[in-house]
Design an enzyme around this catalytic site. Structure first.
Site, PDB file in Angstrom:
ATOM      1  N   ALA A   1     -75.464 -15.227   2.598  1.00  0.00           N
ATOM      2  CA  ALA A   1     -76.438 -14.573   1.740  1.00  0.00           C
ATOM      3  C   ALA A   1     -75.872 -14.337   0.353  1.00  0.00           C
ATOM      4  O   ALA A   1     -74.840 -14.882   0.017  1.00  0.00           O
ATOM      5  CB  ALA A   1     -76.849 -13.267   2.392  1.00  0.00           C
ATOM      6  N   CYS A   2     -76.516 -13.537  -0.419  1.00  0.00           N
ATOM      7  CA  CYS A   2     -76.179 -13.145  -1.793  1.00  0.00           C
ATOM      8  C   CYS A   2     -77.489 -12.823  -2.492  1.00  0.00           C
ATOM      9  O   CYS A   2     -78.532 -13.347  -2.125  1.00  0.00           O
ATOM     10  CB  CYS A   2     -75.529 -14.244  -2.655  1.00  0.00           C
ATOM     11  SG  CYS A   2     -74.065 -15.021  -1.970  1.00  0.00           S
ATOM     12  N   SER A   3     -77.411 -12.004  -3.536  1.00  0.00           N
ATOM     13  CA  SER A   3     -78.586 -11.681  -4.330  1.00  0.00           C
ATOM     14  C   SER A   3     -78.161 -11.671  -5.791  1.00  0.00           C
ATOM     15  O   SER A   3     -77.009 -11.349  -6.097  1.00  0.00           O
ATOM     16  CB  SER A   3     -79.107 -10.277  -3.989  1.00  0.00           C
ATOM     17  OG  SER A   3     -79.196 -10.081  -2.594  1.00  0.00           O
TER      18      SER A   3
END
Ligand SMILES: *[C@@H]1O[C@H](CO)[C@@H](O)[C@H](O)[C@H]1NC(C)=O
Ligand SMILES: *[C@@H]1O[C@H](CO)[C@@H](O)[C@H](O)[C@H]1NC(C)=O
Ligand SMILES: *[C@@H]1O[C@H](CO)[C@@H](O)[C@H](O)[C@H]1NC(C)=O
Ligand SMILES: *[C@@H]1O[C@H](CO)[C@@H](O)[C@H](O)[C@H]1NC(C)=O
Ligand SMILES: *[C@@H]1O[C@H](CO)[C@@H](O)[C@H](O)[C@H]1NC(C)=O
Ligand SMILES: *[C@@H]1O[C@H](CO)[C@@H](O)[C@H](O)[C@H]1NC(C)=O
Length: 353
Positions: A22-24
């Site tokens: 993931a990551c944002s």
């Protein structure tokens, strides 16, 4: 470290990983002095063994994709965070262009066409940092006159068994954004100030469609899990509602606050929580003052690098490194610009498939 806590078959592990990485990232442009900041989180299943590198202009680059690799020379200096000293996965150049590499399980780079130049996914973000001052410049230079992309991107597992499939977000000092995704072998581009949020799968068009549903009810209800579509909806709401920051401190705090709010706390990954990988670190890039902030989620500290102090354009062509593995984190606080040491550029992971 977290991987070792679980005993799973390779097959099960890879299907978990595909839905778990993931990551944002978000671009905040609400500061009253017009500055634009980009924040991102890095959620990954095992430590990324990162260093920070400072690259000068004038470096000769090779796309590391075997036959007909793209070649270029860096026009701008940049400060970047690596994964395993094999890939640039985040950074900002001396003109305030920011690049973030995030996971996208649905990315598909197509088959190799040897008459097109190619580059490894590991150097793809660096390609932009090296050559463009603004998003508009980068966007204008993506396709040839036939509408074909000027390059292909190739990939290989960055760590064994973890399929490395990513998309890239670019942003600049004006708050402009460019989202770049390879979907079914085609380069899909979203360009504009409105594309200020990116997380992970599904493809960006689908992500925007899901967000439309949440955007009208976001004042009353938002989805709360760590799934990418949920983080996308929350981050879109936060950035839309974020107050105007009166000064740089408050602009930085607002950006950091949004990314912390979509971060994932440390918990072991196991079969019952297949969608969770913890946030390991966060970066915040101030594109006006050219300061790059790094916040570790495992070592508890927060430091920054002032690109102006590093004076990359006048560093006699030397590459500099700030190591972060095996160092004393009590000393990784505040201004790190003086702690860089001269180094060879790391070798980008080659991908010649
Ligand atoms: C990361 O660093 C740790 C400690 O130095 C080492 O044990 C580990 O193998 C490294 N991981 C990778 C994928 O290189
Ligand atoms: C390969 O790339 C060249 C140059 O862009 C293009 O003309 C050709 O159509 C491509 N071939 C295939 C099979 O896509
Ligand atoms: C290398 O690329 C050329 C076209 O530039 C192509 O004709 C050749 O077959 C390729 N060689 C290999 C080993 O893939
Ligand atoms: C949400 O609340 C804000 C602040 O009261 C308001 O400006 C905005 O229009 C509302 N959004 C929607 C979609 O109702
Ligand atoms: C580079 O640094 C040297 C020594 O500090 C200085 O004399 C020179 O003027 C600088 N050049 C530029 C282009 O900044
Ligand atoms: C880490 O650095 C701090 C501050 O310089 C020092 O007090 C401490 O002893 C160091 N720890 C180790 C393990 O070297």
């Amino acid at each position: 470290m977290l991987v070792q806590n679980i005993r799973l078959t390779g097959l099960l592990l890879s299907s978990i990983i595909a839905s778990a990485l993931a990551c944002s990232r978000v671009t905040y442009t609400g500061a009253k002095d017009g500055r634009s900041l980009v924040g991102r989180s890095m959620d990954w299943l095992t430590p990324t063994n990162s260093s920070i590198y400072a690259f000068p202009p004038g470096l000769k680059r090779d796309g590391a994709a075997g036959n007909n690799s793209l070649q270029w020379t860096s026009k701008y200096g940049s400060v970047i965070t690596t994964a395993y000293d094999l890939s640039t996965c985040d950074g900002m150049n001396e003109r305030g262009l920011v690049a973030n590499l995030l996971y996208l399980a649905d990315a598909e780079y197509g088959s190799r066409n040897h008459s097109m130049p190619a580059m490894s996914l590991a150097i793809w973000p660096q390609y932009f940092l090296d050559q463009y001052a603004t998003v508009a410049e980068a966007a204008k230079d993506l396709f040839d006159s036939n509408g074909d992309p000027k390059f292909q991107v190739r990939t290989k597992d960055l760590i064994p068994g973890v399929s490395t499939v990513m998309h890239v977000a670019l942003s600049d000092a004006s708050g402009d954004n460019l989202i770049l995704e390879w979907i079914n072998g085609k380069l899909v581009v979203h360009h504009g100030t409105q594309y200020n949020v990116m997380t992970n799968e599904p493809s960006y068009d689908q992500q925007l469609a899901i967000n439309e549903y949440w955007s009208v009810i976001g004042n009353y209800s938002l989805p709360g899990t760590d799934r990418p579509a949920d983080r996308f909806a929350r981050l879109s709401h936060y950035v839309e509602m974020a107050p105007d920051a009166p000064d740089w401190v408050s602009a930085l705090a607002t950006t950091a606050g949004m990314i912390r709010a979509v971060s994932v706390p440390m918990e072991p990954i196991n079969v019952n929580t297949p969608n969770i990988t913890p946030t390991l670190w966060r970066t915040f890039a101030d594109t006006k003052d050219l300061v790059y902030y790094y916040e570790s989620a495992s070592d508890g500290m927060y430091f920054y690098v002032d690109l102006k102090e590093l004076n990359l354009g006048n560093s006699s062509g030397h590459t500099l490194q700030l190591p972060m593995v095996g160092v004393n984190w009590t000393e990784r606080v505040g201004d790190m610009s003086g702690l860089f040491r001269q180094a060879e550029p790391f070798k980008f992971m080659s991908a010649d498939n």
